[in-house]
Design an enzyme around this catalytic site. Structure first.
Site, short mmCIF file in Angstrom:
data_model
loop_
_atom_site.label_atom_id
_atom_site.label_comp_id
_atom_site.label_asym_id
_atom_site.label_seq_id
_atom_site.Cartn_x
_atom_site.Cartn_y
_atom_site.Cartn_z
N SER A 186 -2.38 3.52 2.99
CA SER A 186 -1.06 4.16 2.94
C SER A 186 -0.95 5.12 4.12
CB SER A 186 -0.88 4.93 1.62
OG SER A 186 -0.84 4.06 0.53
N VAL A 190 -0.39 -1.62 -0.76
CA VAL A 190 -0.36 -2.17 -2.12
C VAL A 190 0.28 -1.19 -3.10
CG1 VAL A 190 -2.43 -3.54 -1.69
CG2 VAL A 190 -2.65 -1.27 -2.75
N TRP A 232 8.39 0.44 2.99
CA TRP A 232 8.38 0.10 1.57
C TRP A 232 7.40 0.98 0.81
CZ3 TRP A 232 4.35 -1.36 -1.54
CH2 TRP A 232 4.71 -1.75 -2.84
N LYS A 233 6.17 1.13 1.33
CA LYS A 233 5.14 1.91 0.62
C LYS A 233 5.53 3.39 0.55
CE LYS A 233 1.45 2.71 -1.67
NZ LYS A 233 0.07 2.37 -1.32
N ILE A 234 6.12 3.90 1.63
CA ILE A 234 6.56 5.30 1.62
C ILE A 234 7.62 5.50 0.54
CG2 ILE A 234 7.84 7.02 2.96
CD1 ILE A 234 6.36 5.86 5.46
#
Length: 308
Positions: A100, A125, A174-176
């Site tokens: 991340s 993920v 997206w992960k943020i």
């Protein structure tokens, strides 16, 4: 232990998440070479058949190198630093980073790898180590589509699904966004749980009812045992959640999006990280909010669900 990776697939970074994910690949029948800064953390992987490599530069002999580390700087050092993967003459075909990190940091790493002929796939993920061990991770990837197609079977072995969201660093965005929502939900879940408990509803009854309602999710279900029984065994620390919340606030400013709820949550998590800077789960937020409400909580010692 080996000084040269002999498998086509390499894995660097064996923290809570990395160890669980690498184990999924080994158990799926893939030959795997692994390296970790603290060598003893590779022991569980060695016991199930992974090759432990003593020199991370030797991982360049793998065709595909997965990385799962804490920060952008950690990833840069592992790849480009002294003794790093790219410090010798050998080159992997591709690097798949599952950490991340920020989109800007990831873009810098992409340029550095591209300049030396190494392909790069960003593949963060959704899920923690417990979710990873259960095979329920979601992998979201971005970068060259051909590279995603090449490693999709490996990504699929890591969890319940893998998705491609586009070129460049879109998976980082997206992960943020995902982890910013992560913080906002735990803040809201703790607040409403305390309100219900102070009114007289047992904590486990309230949380189980939420899980059965339209508001229930995998997230509320797997955090319920921790909140009910005050079991703050670490899955994700306040410090790491704060890092991700700050990435979210930064991305919002970059794209010109106002996020008042996330901003207030970020301040709450910052306070939590100061109170609990060490190895404890971020769901300890429940105790801090209870203290603010003049409540002293006790573990209910009730078995609720399976935690997922």
């Amino acid at each position: 232990m080996s000084s040269k990776a002999s498998h086509d697939i390499g894995w660097i970074g064996l923290g809570r998440m990395g160890e669980a994910m690498a184990a999924r690949l080994v158990k799926a029948g893939h030959g795997l070479s692994v390296w970790n800064r603290t060598a003893s953390k590779a022991d569980p992987l060695a016991q199930i058949g992974a090759e432990v490599v003593t020199d991370k530069a030797a991982m360049a002999h793998c065709a595909t190198v997965f990385t799962m580390v804490s920060t952008t700087d950690d990833l840069k050092d592992i790849l480009f630093g002294a003794g790093g993967v790219l410090s010798g003459n050998a080159r992997p075909k591709r690097v798949v980073d599952m950490s991340s990190i920020s989109d800007t940091g990831s873009a810098e790493i992409r340029k550095g790898l591209t300049d030396v002929g190494v392909a790069y796939l960003s593949a963060p993920v959704s899920g923690n180590a417990k979710v990873a061990k259960a095979g329920k991770l979601l992998v979201v990837a971005s970068g060259p589509k051909a590279e995603y197609d090449a490693v999709q079977p490996l990504l699929a072995a890591l969890g319940r699904a893998a998705m491609y969201v586009g070129e460049g660093e879109l998976s980082r965005v997206w992960k943020i966004a995902h982890n910013t929502m992560f913080g906002v939900i735990i803040q809201s879940l703790c607040e409403i749980t305390l309100m219900a408990e102070k009114a007289g509803i047992a904590r486990h009854v309230f949380l189980e009812s939420i899980n059965q309602s339209v508001l229930g999710s995998m997230y509320t279900r797997y955090k319920t045992p921790a909140l009910v029984n005050l079991d703050f065994t670490t899955t994700f620390t306040p410090k790491l959640l704060l890092k991700d919340m700050e990435l979210g606030i930064g991305a919002a400013k970059q794209f010109g999006v106002v996020m008042p709820t996330a901003s207030v949550t970020r301040d709450s998590i910052a306070s939590l990280a100061h109170q609990y800077p060490g190895d404890i789960d971020f769901s300890v937020l429940l105790l801090e909010l209870a203290r603010s409400a003049g409540m002293k909580l006790e573990a209910e010692n009730v078995k609720v669900g399976d935690g997922l």
